[in-house]
Design an enzyme around this catalytic site. Structure first.
Site, PDB file in Angstrom:
ATOM      1  N   LYS A 288       0.448  -1.719  -0.027  1.00 18.54           N
ATOM      2  CA  LYS A 288      -0.177   0.092   0.082  1.00 18.54           C
ATOM      3  C   LYS A 288       0.991   1.544   0.217  1.00 18.54           C
ATOM      4  CE  LYS A 288      -4.497  -2.621   1.987  1.00 18.54           C
ATOM      5  NZ  LYS A 288      -4.702  -2.483   3.555  1.00 18.54           N
TER       6      LYS A 288
ATOM      7  N   GLN B 169      -5.237  -0.721   9.357  1.00 18.58           N
ATOM      8  CA  GLN B 169      -4.966  -3.083   8.269  1.00 18.58           C
ATOM      9  C   GLN B 169      -5.388  -3.275  10.190  1.00 18.58           C
ATOM     10  OE1 GLN B 169      -3.978  -2.574   5.674  1.00 18.58           O
ATOM     11  NE2 GLN B 169      -4.289  -5.339   5.721  1.00 18.58           N
TER      12      GLN B 169
ATOM     13  N   ASP C 203     -11.002   2.664   3.711  1.00 19.33           N
ATOM     14  CA  ASP C 203     -11.972   1.611   3.764  1.00 19.33           C
ATOM     15  C   ASP C 203     -13.137   1.206   2.990  1.00 19.33           C
ATOM     16  OD1 ASP C 203      -9.982  -0.474   3.847  1.00 19.33           O
ATOM     17  OD2 ASP C 203      -9.785  -0.216   5.871  1.00 19.33           O
TER      18      ASP C 203
HETATM   19  N1  GUN Z   1      -7.650  -6.575   5.637  1.00 20.95           N
HETATM   20  C1  GUN Z   1      -7.387  -7.625   5.004  1.00 20.95           C
HETATM   21  N2  GUN Z   1      -8.481  -6.348   3.867  1.00 20.95           N
HETATM   22  C2  GUN Z   1      -8.487  -5.600   4.188  1.00 20.95           C
HETATM   23  C3  GUN Z   1      -8.689  -4.071   3.933  1.00 20.95           C
HETATM   24  O1  GUN Z   1      -9.538  -4.140   2.695  1.00 20.95           O
HETATM   25  N3  GUN Z   1      -8.719  -3.141   4.495  1.00 20.95           N
HETATM   26  C4  GUN Z   1      -8.046  -3.044   6.055  1.00 20.95           C
HETATM   27  N4  GUN Z   1      -8.236  -2.333   6.948  1.00 20.95           N
HETATM   28  N5  GUN Z   1      -7.458  -4.011   6.273  1.00 20.95           N
HETATM   29  C5  GUN Z   1      -7.814  -5.127   5.309  1.00 20.95           C
END
Ligand code: GUN
Length: 280
Positions: free
Chosen positions: A51, A95, A118
């Site tokens: 990311k 996350q 998100d």
């Molecule tokens: N963990 C796995 N996929 C995601 C996601 O799309 N967003 C977040 N915040 N955590 C994750």
């Protein structure tokens, strides 16, 4: 047809890069994304690294805040409140998964809905499920964009979603309803999953079970989107038995190289959208 997520994501990032250059000349500032990573989950560390890498590549100011596994919940909540007030931060992402002692719901609800890249905040979830414009969770948005590469008009299609998580299954169902699909959400307690999948024009597999969907589960003209990322002795595999299913269906996403890169590209897109909103 194999749907190339790497190629589609690269194009999306290229477009975002240009958009960000234009935004910079208009507003004299850049979108900013802060990612909070708690603990040592191996997969999460890799996701967050990617990311950060791709955010920088497209011109987003990106920062990762790392906390140890045993961090106090109040420290995370206070950090989120501080980031909510910071005008340079367009998007905040915590996350998941979080360690057990931290209340995930409380953390998600602390994020300002307008900075919720998100789309997990209940306000954004509510907007999406009411059919209003909202921030769309990154993985379902990535799945939809891949589906649209194959079929622009999804009206009337029977979409079967395997999995009912807040991250994937539920928002995916809402998105496909908005596209006028007939949606069936299935889950671990569903009876005759194979029979249901046999009737699907579209399958979105997000069950977290390696190679669950088999060749005799699918129709000839189906489109199959595989959200699974499962670590096995023979490497990373999806929730779909690719070798079997790809021989039958019209189109399928591979793992890796399907939904994964799209999730990150959609996060960058959502960050840019939050930035634009905050400046409008
Ligand atoms: N963990 C796995 N996929 C995601 C996601 O799309 N967003 C977040 N915040 N955590 C994750």
């Amino acid at each position: 047809m194999i749907i190339d997520g790497n190629k589609t994501a690269a194009k999306l990032r290229e477009d975002l890069k240009k958009k960000i250059i234009d935004l910079k000349s208009t507003y004299n500032s850049l979108p900013g994304l802060t990612v909070i990573l708690v603990g040592n989950d191996h997969a999460s560390k890799i996701y967050v690294k990617n990311k950060e890498k791709f955010s920088k590549e497209v011109g987003i100011n990106s920062e990762v805040i790392r906390y140890p596994e045993n961090i106090d919940e109040s420290i995370i909540l206070n950090k989120i409140l501080e980031l909510n007030k910071n005008k340079k931060i367009s998007g905040i992402l915590v996350q998941l998964p979080l360690p057990k002692h931290i209340n995930k719901k409380k953390v998600i609800e602390a994020i300002l809905p307008t900075k919720d890249v998100d789309g997990f905040h209940p306000l954004n979830v509510g907007h999406l499920s009411s059919g209003y414009d909202s921030r769309i969770p990154c993985t379902p948005l990535g799945c939809l964009l891949l589906l649209k590469k194959v079929e622009k008009n999804l009206t009337g299609k029977h979409a079967v979603i395997i999995g009912r998580s807040n991250l994937n299954g539920r928002p995916m169902a809402q998105l496909l309803l908005k596209e006028n699909c007939t949606v069936t959400i299935t889950h671990s307690k569903t009876k005759d999953l194979k029979g249901i999948c046999n009737k699907a024009d579209i399958i979105v597999a997000a069950a977290g079970k390696p190679k669950l969907v088999k060749g005799d589960w699918v129709k000839k003209n189906a489109i199959v989107i595989d959200v699974g990322i499962n670590k096995t002795d023979s490497g990373i595999v999806g929730d779909v038995d690719f070798d079997e299913v790809s021989k039958v269906v019209h189109a399928i996403t591979p793992v890796p190289g399907g939904v994964g890169p799209m999730t990150i590209a959609c996060l960058l897109n959502n960050t840019v959208e939050c930035f634009k909103r905050s400046n409008s």
